[in-house]
Scaffold this motif. Structure first.
Motif, PDB file in Angstrom:
ATOM      1  N   UNK A  38       0.813  -1.083   0.032  1.00  0.00           N
ATOM      2  CA  UNK A  38       0.081   0.095   0.194  1.00  0.00           C
ATOM      3  C   UNK A  38       0.819   1.341   0.172  1.00  0.00           C
ATOM      4  N   UNK A  39       1.752   1.126   0.741  1.00  0.00           N
ATOM      5  CA  UNK A  39       2.975   2.371   0.854  1.00  0.00           C
ATOM      6  C   UNK A  39       3.554   2.690  -0.467  1.00  0.00           C
ATOM      7  N   UNK A  40       3.991   1.466  -1.130  1.00  0.00           N
ATOM      8  CA  UNK A  40       4.670   1.886  -2.601  1.00  0.00           C
ATOM      9  C   UNK A  40       3.662   1.986  -3.451  1.00  0.00           C
ATOM     10  N   UNK A  41       2.363   1.696  -3.461  1.00  0.00           N
ATOM     11  CA  UNK A  41       1.402   1.950  -4.395  1.00  0.00           C
ATOM     12  C   UNK A  41       0.922   3.425  -4.348  1.00  0.00           C
ATOM     13  N   UNK A  44       3.489   5.765  -5.686  1.00  0.00           N
ATOM     14  CA  UNK A  44       3.527   5.694  -7.069  1.00  0.00           C
ATOM     15  C   UNK A  44       2.482   6.657  -7.525  1.00  0.00           C
ATOM     16  N   UNK A  45       1.183   6.557  -6.851  1.00  0.00           N
ATOM     17  CA  UNK A  45      -0.008   7.207  -7.452  1.00  0.00           C
ATOM     18  C   UNK A  45       0.339   8.576  -7.010  1.00  0.00           C
ATOM     19  N   UNK A  46       0.834   9.112  -6.070  1.00  0.00           N
ATOM     20  CA  UNK A  46       1.003  10.432  -5.602  1.00  0.00           C
ATOM     21  C   UNK A  46       2.100  10.941  -6.698  1.00  0.00           C
ATOM     22  N   UNK A  47       2.994  10.118  -6.992  1.00  0.00           N
ATOM     23  CA  UNK A  47       4.181  10.873  -7.711  1.00  0.00           C
ATOM     24  C   UNK A  47       3.605  11.005  -9.242  1.00  0.00           C
ATOM     25  N   UNK A  48       2.774   9.974  -9.837  1.00  0.00           N
ATOM     26  CA  UNK A  48       2.183  10.366 -11.255  1.00  0.00           C
ATOM     27  C   UNK A  48       0.821  10.759 -10.824  1.00  0.00           C
ATOM     28  N   UNK A  51      -4.953   9.316  -9.646  1.00  0.00           N
ATOM     29  CA  UNK A  51      -6.262   9.586  -9.232  1.00  0.00           C
ATOM     30  C   UNK A  51      -7.011   8.413  -8.951  1.00  0.00           C
ATOM     31  N   UNK A  52      -6.139   7.114  -9.128  1.00  0.00           N
ATOM     32  CA  UNK A  52      -6.715   5.903  -8.838  1.00  0.00           C
ATOM     33  C   UNK A  52      -5.413   4.962  -8.208  1.00  0.00           C
ATOM     34  N   UNK A  53      -5.793   3.840  -7.706  1.00  0.00           N
ATOM     35  CA  UNK A  53      -4.618   2.915  -7.422  1.00  0.00           C
ATOM     36  C   UNK A  53      -4.705   1.652  -8.325  1.00  0.00           C
ATOM     37  N   UNK A  54      -3.647   1.126  -9.166  1.00  0.00           N
ATOM     38  CA  UNK A  54      -3.767   0.359 -10.067  1.00  0.00           C
ATOM     39  C   UNK A  54      -3.584  -0.956  -9.228  1.00  0.00           C
ATOM     40  N   UNK A 119     -11.722   8.579   2.743  1.00  0.00           N
ATOM     41  CA  UNK A 119     -11.366   8.443   3.867  1.00  0.00           C
ATOM     42  C   UNK A 119     -10.470   7.035   4.229  1.00  0.00           C
ATOM     43  N   UNK A 120      -9.411   7.233   5.038  1.00  0.00           N
ATOM     44  CA  UNK A 120      -8.495   6.594   5.294  1.00  0.00           C
ATOM     45  C   UNK A 120      -7.917   5.479   4.123  1.00  0.00           C
ATOM     46  N   UNK A 121      -7.656   6.301   3.255  1.00  0.00           N
ATOM     47  CA  UNK A 121      -7.437   5.658   1.716  1.00  0.00           C
ATOM     48  C   UNK A 121      -6.147   4.671   2.068  1.00  0.00           C
ATOM     49  N   UNK A 122      -5.147   5.088   2.791  1.00  0.00           N
ATOM     50  CA  UNK A 122      -4.090   4.202   2.722  1.00  0.00           C
ATOM     51  C   UNK A 122      -4.243   3.034   3.623  1.00  0.00           C
ATOM     52  N   UNK A 123      -4.958   2.952   4.607  1.00  0.00           N
ATOM     53  CA  UNK A 123      -5.438   1.995   5.697  1.00  0.00           C
ATOM     54  C   UNK A 123      -6.299   1.009   5.034  1.00  0.00           C
TER      55      UNK A 123
END
Length: 179
Positions: A38-41, A44-48, A51-54, A119-123
């Motif tokens: 989750x941290x890695x993805x 990657x989402x923030x860097x690129x 607007x969604x998580x692949x 809400x609580x996206x990373x968790x």
């Protein structure tokens, strides 16, 4: 002797494997792997600015996530799927005339429904990428005395739930349909 009528029911269920099961077989917990993915993805989402998580398949092709981490997730998913397959066959074999597993898939490898700014996206993303939930599509066969299939879906659903509920941390039967 009365005629017995076979009825086939397709069941779709999602099960959660208890952490103690993995502790006996693995050096690392699925929760740790899920959090690291989750941290890695998320990074990657923030860097690129996607607007969604692949899905994890994307990262297997792109090489943007540590291959060892992806291999760990695949290994855990393989082990979990194997253990679930055995447990479901063992528990349901004596209940239904026939149990056939049509497909089995670890939920960590499907597209996440979590959105980056939710809400609580990373968790929630860590929970999604934790390879401890398995989706199964089964076909079970029941025999009945009369030639009416009414209520057989609910009966198959109830029987599967009754015999599997104590084996898993989480059990959801998402569909039951006559075949």
């Amino acid at each position: 002797m009365p005629q017995l009528w076979p009825t086939r029911v397709a069941l779709t269920l999602v099960v959660g494997i208890p952490p103690a099961v993995f502790e006996r077989h693995l050096p690392s917990s699925p929760q740790l792997v899920g959090r690291l993915l989750a941290e890695a993805v998320g990074h990657y989402e923030q860097e690129h600015e996607l607007g969604y998580y692949p899905a994890l398949d994307f990262f297997q092709e792109q090489g943007e996530v540590d291959p060892e981490l992806l291999n760990a997730a695949e290994s855990i998913a393989w082990l979990g799927s194997s253990l679930v397959r055995e447990e479901v066959q063992l528990r349901l074999r004596g209940v239904f005339a026939n149990v056939k597993i049509q497909s089995i898939q670890c939920q960590a490898f499907v597209m996440p429904t979590v959105r980056p700014h939710g809400p609580a996206a990373l968790e929630r993303l860590a929970e999604h990428f934790t390879p401890d939930r398995i989706k199964l599509e089964l076909q079970v066969t029941l025999f009945r005395k009369e030639d009416a299939a009414q209520g057989m879906e609910q009966m198959a659903r109830n029987m599967a739930h009754h015999w599997l509920k104590d084996s898993f941390d989480f059990l959801e039967i998402t569909s039951a349909t006559l075949v």
